[in-house]
Design a protein around this motif. Structure first.
Motif, mmCIF file in Angstrom:
data_model
loop_
_atom_site.group_PDB
_atom_site.id
_atom_site.type_symbol
_atom_site.label_atom_id
_atom_site.label_comp_id
_atom_site.label_asym_id
_atom_site.label_seq_id
_atom_site.Cartn_x
_atom_site.Cartn_y
_atom_site.Cartn_z
ATOM 1 N N ALA A 554 0.848 -1.193 0.000
ATOM 2 C CA ALA A 554 0.000 0.000 0.000
ATOM 3 C C ALA A 554 0.881 1.240 0.000
ATOM 4 N N ILE A 555 0.406 2.274 -0.662
ATOM 5 C CA ILE A 555 0.996 3.611 -0.545
ATOM 6 C C ILE A 555 0.100 4.384 0.413
ATOM 7 N N LEU A 556 0.667 4.883 1.487
ATOM 8 C CA LEU A 556 -0.128 5.422 2.586
ATOM 9 C C LEU A 556 -0.214 6.948 2.602
ATOM 10 N N VAL A 557 0.354 7.605 1.583
ATOM 11 C CA VAL A 557 0.351 9.069 1.528
ATOM 12 C C VAL A 557 -0.021 9.522 0.123
ATOM 13 N N ASN A 558 -0.277 10.806 -0.012
ATOM 14 C CA ASN A 558 -0.611 11.390 -1.307
ATOM 15 C C ASN A 558 0.418 12.450 -1.666
ATOM 16 N N GLU A 559 0.576 12.723 -2.948
ATOM 17 C CA GLU A 559 1.463 13.802 -3.376
ATOM 18 C C GLU A 559 0.959 15.133 -2.817
ATOM 19 N N GLY A 560 1.888 15.935 -2.320
ATOM 20 C CA GLY A 560 1.534 17.218 -1.717
ATOM 21 C C GLY A 560 1.251 17.143 -0.232
ATOM 22 N N GLN A 561 1.200 15.932 0.312
ATOM 23 C CA GLN A 561 0.888 15.759 1.732
ATOM 24 C C GLN A 561 2.110 16.051 2.594
ATOM 25 N N SER A 562 1.906 16.763 3.676
ATOM 26 C CA SER A 562 2.971 17.002 4.651
ATOM 27 C C SER A 562 3.070 15.803 5.576
ATOM 28 N N VAL A 563 4.285 15.390 5.875
ATOM 29 C CA VAL A 563 4.484 14.243 6.752
ATOM 30 C C VAL A 563 5.522 14.586 7.813
ATOM 31 N N GLU A 564 5.402 13.952 8.956
ATOM 32 C CA GLU A 564 6.374 14.103 10.024
ATOM 33 C C GLU A 564 7.384 12.966 9.953
ATOM 34 N N SER A 565 8.470 13.114 10.650
ATOM 35 C CA SER A 565 9.431 12.026 10.759
ATOM 36 C C SER A 565 8.748 10.799 11.341
ATOM 37 N N ASP A 566 9.000 9.629 10.761
ATOM 38 C CA ASP A 566 8.453 8.324 11.161
ATOM 39 C C ASP A 566 7.022 8.091 10.688
#
Length: 573
Positions: A554-566
């Motif tokens: 699975a890909i769990l994020v989308n393009e343009g999404q902000s993510v935190e470390s881990d």
């Protein structure tokens, strides 16, 4: 007589508050600044373009036009990164030419043009185009210290700048490395052997700046870069008022009336207070170690900001120790944008990952490939192979390898372009500019030093202090549930807040950043080391690779999404 360029509207706040000063905080001072009698006001370029779009929800072109409207007597100056313009990579010649044309049209009088590697191939086109606008062109020597940088090489490069048509020269000492003796010698030789006006730019980080400026002025420097006292010292420039007073009544007198500073200084004292939470003590303190790690003023404050975002500020000293090691391996580039970001970010990656070059940014690879020009020292074949494998090396003018960019930009973003400036902004910053032009950008909140709590919501608990609180720390509001330690509700609350994929091995984000591009989809086969996602972090593109052989679960994020470390990015089955 020595003249002064005032940097408070650009480099001063770039160095101390990560380029966050808003136009609204400049307006009331503009006419007073115009009345001082400066040689020029540095108002644009550098990181201001990026910050306006990315953090302040301001149109940088409109900022320039408004400043020009209020400043009628004093020349407006910008810092142009050669073929990098105001970005972090080389742009095609059509973008460069249109940018310079529009910058001149919107109000720039002096183009200060530099290349991070002092490679004439990267600035010749910018000088040529700027000359056609009829504006003043100042060629820069990016000053640094290394085993391969000599005064004779700087003189040779200065002569190339003169031959290319530059009207004046600037010694751009971005890290505060220029000492008084070196300044006296270099300025004297430039004046005698190149015969162009010489301007000196330095930072106070190492503690040498005031002595260096005096030595440079005595040697014949024509202009000094200074910042009004509320945003001077530290990683910024020497205070304007102090330099004016120091030279007053001598043959070097600036001819500026010190009484004109009072209302302007008062104004910017209030501005400084407004942004005080952004000024990290690290950026203000005297640090002689800069003579070793050589990170420039603007980069130092941004490096602190980046490490804070990564929640890794405790690694600051380790990163500083890593920077000169990376720099040597990468051919001793002068540390100025974009090479300061490339080397600095790679040093951060090496420290955070716990293994050197486990993560390598796209920009580091491009530097090794020669996409930024020729490095001052040769990069070893062994190191080159480690970073880019058998990829080909670019030996021609880097920009000659780039196709025109504006036609594709105009096609892709036709619905957003209402004026020529919009197309250039989109060519420079793509989705960052697109978000702004769509009206989706939101100005970053100015943090406060205050720490406060609202009264807790009733939890129905008999435990004193239990409940839900809104806690404000440095202007950010956090919703916190407080329960007795070890209670079941505590454990349940924590467990419910963590979203863990139910199958497969997780690929976590090593950094805080934004998902720039997703290269794989569910069901794709991947090998260990193959790139899955490109993460934009610290203004660099970072390839996130699969640690395993397998299939994308699975890909769990989308393009343009902000993510935190881990943050989980994907799963591998």
């Amino acid at each position: 007589m020595v003249k002064i360029t005032e940097t408070i509207l650009r480099d001063a706040h770039q160095s101390l508050i990560a380029t966050r000063m808003r136009l609204e905080d400049m307006l009331d001072a503009l006419e007073d600044l115009d009345d001082v009698g400066y040689h020029s006001l540095e108002v644009w370029g550098g990181a201001t373009f990026d910050s306006c779009l990315r953090f302040l929800n301001e149109d940088p072109w409109e900022r320039l036009r408004i400043i020009r409207k209020h400043v009628k007597k004093t020349k407006l100056q910008m810092l142009l990164r050669g073929q990098n313009l105001v970005g972090y990579r080389h742009y095609a010649d059509d973008v460069l030419e249109k940018f310079i044309e529009l910058a001149a049209k919107n109000g720039i009088d002096i183009f200060r043009i530099f290349d991070a590697l002092n490679d004439m191939r990267n600035i010749g086109k910018a000088i040529e185009k700027a000359k056609t606008t009829g504006k003043e062109v100042q060629g820069c020597i990016s000053y640094t210290i290394s085993p391969v940088h000599t005064e004779d090489k700087y003189l040779s490069f200065a002569k190339e700048l003169k031959s290319a048509g530059c009207d004046s020269l600037a010694i751009k000492d971005m890290a505060g490395l220029l000492d008084p003796a070196a300044a006296k010698s270099l300025v004297s030789r430039l004046k005698k052997e190149v015969e162009l006006p010489v301007q000196v730019h330095t930072h106070c980080t190492s503690g040498l700046a005031m002595m260096t400026y005096y030595a440079a002025a005595q040697a014949g420097a024509d202009v000094l870069d200074c910042a009004l006292s509320p945003l001077s010292w530290g990683t910024s420039q020497p205070p304007t008022e102090s330099i004016v007073y120091a030279l007053r009544g001598t043959e070097l007198d600036t001819k500026i009336d010190p009484s004109k500073f009072a209302p302007i200084t008062s104004h910017f004292k209030k501005v400084r207070e407004k942004y005080s939470a952004l000024i990290n003590p690290i950026s203000e303190r005297l640090d002689v170690d800069v003579l070793a790690y050589q990170i420039p003023g603007g980069m130092l404050s941004n490096l602190v900001s980046q490490l804070e975002k990564q929640k890794k500020l405790d690694k600051y000293d380790e990163v500083l120790a890593e920077v000169p090691v990376c720099r040597a391996e990468l051919g001793y580039p002068p540390l100025v944008t974009p090479t300061s970001q490339i080397v600095g970010t790679q040093a951060v990656m090496n420290v955070i990952a716990g293994e050197r070059y486990k993560m390598v940014t796209k920009e580091t690879k491009d530097l090794v490939r020669g996409m930024y020009g020729t490095t001052p020292a040769k990069i070893s074949d062994e190191f080159r192979k480690r970073i880019i494998g058998d990829d080909p090396i670019v030996t021609s003018r880097p920009a000659d390898n780039l196709e025109p960019e504006l036609p594709q930009v105009q096609k892709t973003y036709s619905d957003l372009i209402t004026k020529p400036e919009d197309a250039v902004s989109l060519a420079l910053y793509q989705e960052v500019a697109a978000k702004f032009l769509r009206g989706e950008a939101v100005a970053e909140e100015i943090p406060s030093k205050e720490i406060s709590t609202k009264q807790p919501e009733s939890s129905g608990s008999s435990n004193p202090g239990s409940g839900s609180y809104d806690v404000t720390v440095n202007g950010r509001v956090f919703h916190v549930d407080v329960v007795p330690a070890g209670s079941s509700s505590s454990v349940t609350s924590i467990q419910s807040s963590i979203s863990t994929p139910s199958t497969g091995k997780t690929v976590p984000s090593p950094l805080q950043g934004t998902v720039f591009k997703i290269l794989k989809k569910q069901g794709d086969t991947v090998k260990s080391g193959e790139t899955i996602i490109i993460l934009e972090a610290m203004k660099m593109e970072n390839e996130i690779s699969s640690p395993y052989d397998g299939t994308i679960g699975a890909i769990l994020v989308n393009e343009g999404q902000s993510v935190e470390s881990d943050t989980p990015l994907a799963t591998i089955n």
